[in-house]
Every structure is written in structure tokens, then in C-alpha cells.
Write a protein that holds these residues in place. Structure first.
Motif, PDB file in Angstrom:
ATOM      1  N   ILE A 182       0.818  -1.211   0.000  1.00  0.00           N
ATOM      2  CA  ILE A 182       0.000   0.000   0.000  1.00  0.00           C
ATOM      3  C   ILE A 182       0.858   1.269   0.000  1.00  0.00           C
ATOM      4  N   SER A 209      -7.167   1.703   3.625  1.00  0.00           N
ATOM      5  CA  SER A 209      -6.799   0.311   3.339  1.00  0.00           C
ATOM      6  C   SER A 209      -6.727  -0.554   4.590  1.00  0.00           C
ATOM      7  N   ALA A 245      -7.168  -3.578   0.115  1.00  0.00           N
ATOM      8  CA  ALA A 245      -8.009  -3.280   1.284  1.00  0.00           C
ATOM      9  C   ALA A 245      -8.021  -4.475   2.238  1.00  0.00           C
TER      10      ALA A 245
END
Length: 289
Positions: A182, A209, A245
Motif C-alpha cells: 500500500i 486500506s 483493502a
């Protein structure tokens, strides 16, 4: 011990001997000292198979593979120590993979595959040298890794969004899950934000996320989409939520949502990356062992 850079060598020669030398002369001298201490690159590649044979003899269960092209020139190397293979049985099944450039004049990349133990300590699983980050090299590396870690739905890969690596994981490990780092993704996301503080956009995305429930995520992501529509559009067009996510990721990735652990390992070996092949392997193995 590192030899000083050419400019420092020029100053030392001037101070101690009263002689002016050019940058190229200082660089040649520096390279010659490295060759005298660690051997030439030609000798390093010639000794590789003997080196790997002895590595396997003194480290039970070690797997090493070398691939050469049709002209018998080195292309790829893979090493997984026996202790690392044995220890993987009690590690979290999240494999973080990343590559960093070599600086020894022969180009190529140094690749590490890391996992974590239950106490969140980094555990080197395997490493290797490739000619670059391309489809053929990543496929080869993952095929060799598969001889150590078989394909399973328990396995999770955490990587950046290198296209060749994404394709290779899908081909070699079809049962495994694949999550995107991420942090790397946030750097891309903020580049698409308009008329806002880009660092805030990156932080907001990383915050989205990491929610544990779908309800919390939906609220946060709806707010993100409203405030940063161009960044959200990039996300929707370039990737799927299941890749980044936490709440909808299909595998168990524990606390790992970035590939920063490999980046930190790369910094540990920043000097080793300047060496020729055998000295570089020596430096890496001394740290790992």
C-alpha cells in the motif's frame, strides 16, 4: 571495509605525495584495490558452481540453482538456505518479494523473499540475482522458489505492482493470494490527486486500506472518493480493492501490508551490492548466518 571514493583518493594522493591525479586514474586505482582484495569478476563467475557446491555441503538442505544462456553466460541465481527452508514451517505464510539494482558494473538486480515469525521479526527465506525485472527472470525465480515453498491457498505474496512479477505469481502460484504494497500504491495514488496536499491523499488512502470491517471501509472510501475523485478514479481503473483493502483481502496477511521489510534489508546490503558475485554472496550470507 570500504575503499574511499575517487575524489577522496585524489585528495589523499595530493596531500601525501604532492601529485595531482585525474578522477579516472583514482577510479582505476580504487577498482584495482577491490580486485586485489576480492578477486576479479571473471574469477567470481568461474568459481560460482564450486562456491554453491560447498555452500550446500556445509548447510544441510540448502537449495541453489544457476541458469545460463545458450552461450553459457550467467543469467540467474537462486539460493535458499536449509535453515530458512526448515524454519518456514513455523513462519507466517506471507512472502514479501522485492528487487534492488546491483551497482557492480554488471547491472542486474538482487532479489529477496522474506517472511515474518509470530513475533514480527524478519526472516530471510530466499534470495537471488537476476538480469532484470522481466517476465522470464521473475518466472524463473518463482519456479525455483516453488521447489522450496509449494503452491497453496495459505500462501500470500506481498509485492509492489511490477507487471512482470504480477504475471509470474499468477502463472507459478495460481492458488496463492497476491496483495499490493500500500505504500507503493499510495505514491501512485497521490500523483493523480489535483489541487490538494498530495501527502495527505497518500495518508488517507493508507488509512482506508487498513480498516478491519467492510462497513468502516465503505464509509471511509466513500469520503475518500468524494474528496479526491481523480485519485479514486485511478484506483478503480488500475487495481481491485481485494488487492489492497484489508477487510476484503481473501488471504491472511496478518500485519503485513507493505514490502518495506525488503526495502530495509536492501539498505543493509547497500555496500554488498557494489561487489562482484562471490564477494557479494559472502557479505549477504555472513549477515544472514
Amino acid at each position: 571495509m570500504e575503499t574511499p571514493p575517487p575524489k577522496i583518493i585524489m585528495d589523499l594522493v595530493k596531500t601525501k605525495l604532492g601529485v595531482n591525479i585525474s578522477y579516472s586514474t583514482a577510479l582505476r586505482g580504487k577498482n584495482q584495490v577491490v580486485t586485489d582484495l576480492k578477486g576479479s569478476p571473471e574469477e567470481s563467475y568461474k568459481m560460482l558452481r564450486c562456491y554453491l557446491h560447498m555452500l550446500e555441503k556445509v548447510n544441510h538442505g540448502t537449495r541453489s540453482y544457476v541458469h545460463c544462456n545458450e552461450n553459457n553466460k550467467f543469467m540467474y541465481l537462486f539460493i535458499a538456505l536449509g535453515a530458512s527452508i526448515e524454519g518456514f514451517k513455523v513462519m507466517r505464510k506471507v512472502i514479501t518479494i522485492d528487487a534492488t539494482f546491483l551497482k557492480n558494473g554488471y547491472k542486474g538486480v538482487l532479489v529477496f523473499a522474506l517472511v515474518q515469525d509470530p513475533n514480527c521479526h524478519h526472516y530471510p527465506l530466499a534470495f537471488g540475482v537476476l538480469d532484470g525485472e522481466n517476465d522470464a527472470s521473475w518466472n524463473w525465480f518463482l519456479e525455483m522458489l516453488k521447489t522450496v515453498v509449494g503452491d497453496s491457498s495459505e500462501i500470500v505474496f506481498m509485492t509492489d505492482r511490477n507487471t512482470s512479477l504480477i504475471t509470474a505469481i499468477a502463472n507459478v502460484y495460481p492458488l496463492a493470494h497476491h496483495g499490493f504494497c500500500i505504500w507503493h500504491l499510495s505514491q501512485n495514488v497521490k500523483g493523480y490527486a489535483r489541487n490538494v496536499n498530495k501527502d495527505v491523499v497518500a495518508w488517507r488512502f493508507m488509512e482506508c486500506s487498513r480498516f478491519y470491517t467492510v462497513a468502516e471501509f465503505n464509509i471511509a472510501y466513500a469520503s475518500f472518493t468524494t474528496r479526491y475523485p481523480s485519485a479514486a478514479k485511478y484506483l478503480e481503473e488500475s487495481t481491485q480493492k481485494e488487492r489492497w483493502a484489508r477487510c476484503v483481502f481473501p488471504g491472511d496477511r496478518y500485519n503485513l501490508d507493505t514490502s518495506n521489510c525488503v526495502d530495509s534489508l536492501n539498505s543493509v546490503f547497500k555496500y554488498a551490492r557494489r561487489y562482484f558475485l562471490i564477494p557479494m554472496l559472502d557479505a549477504i550470507l555472513k549477515k544472514i548466518l
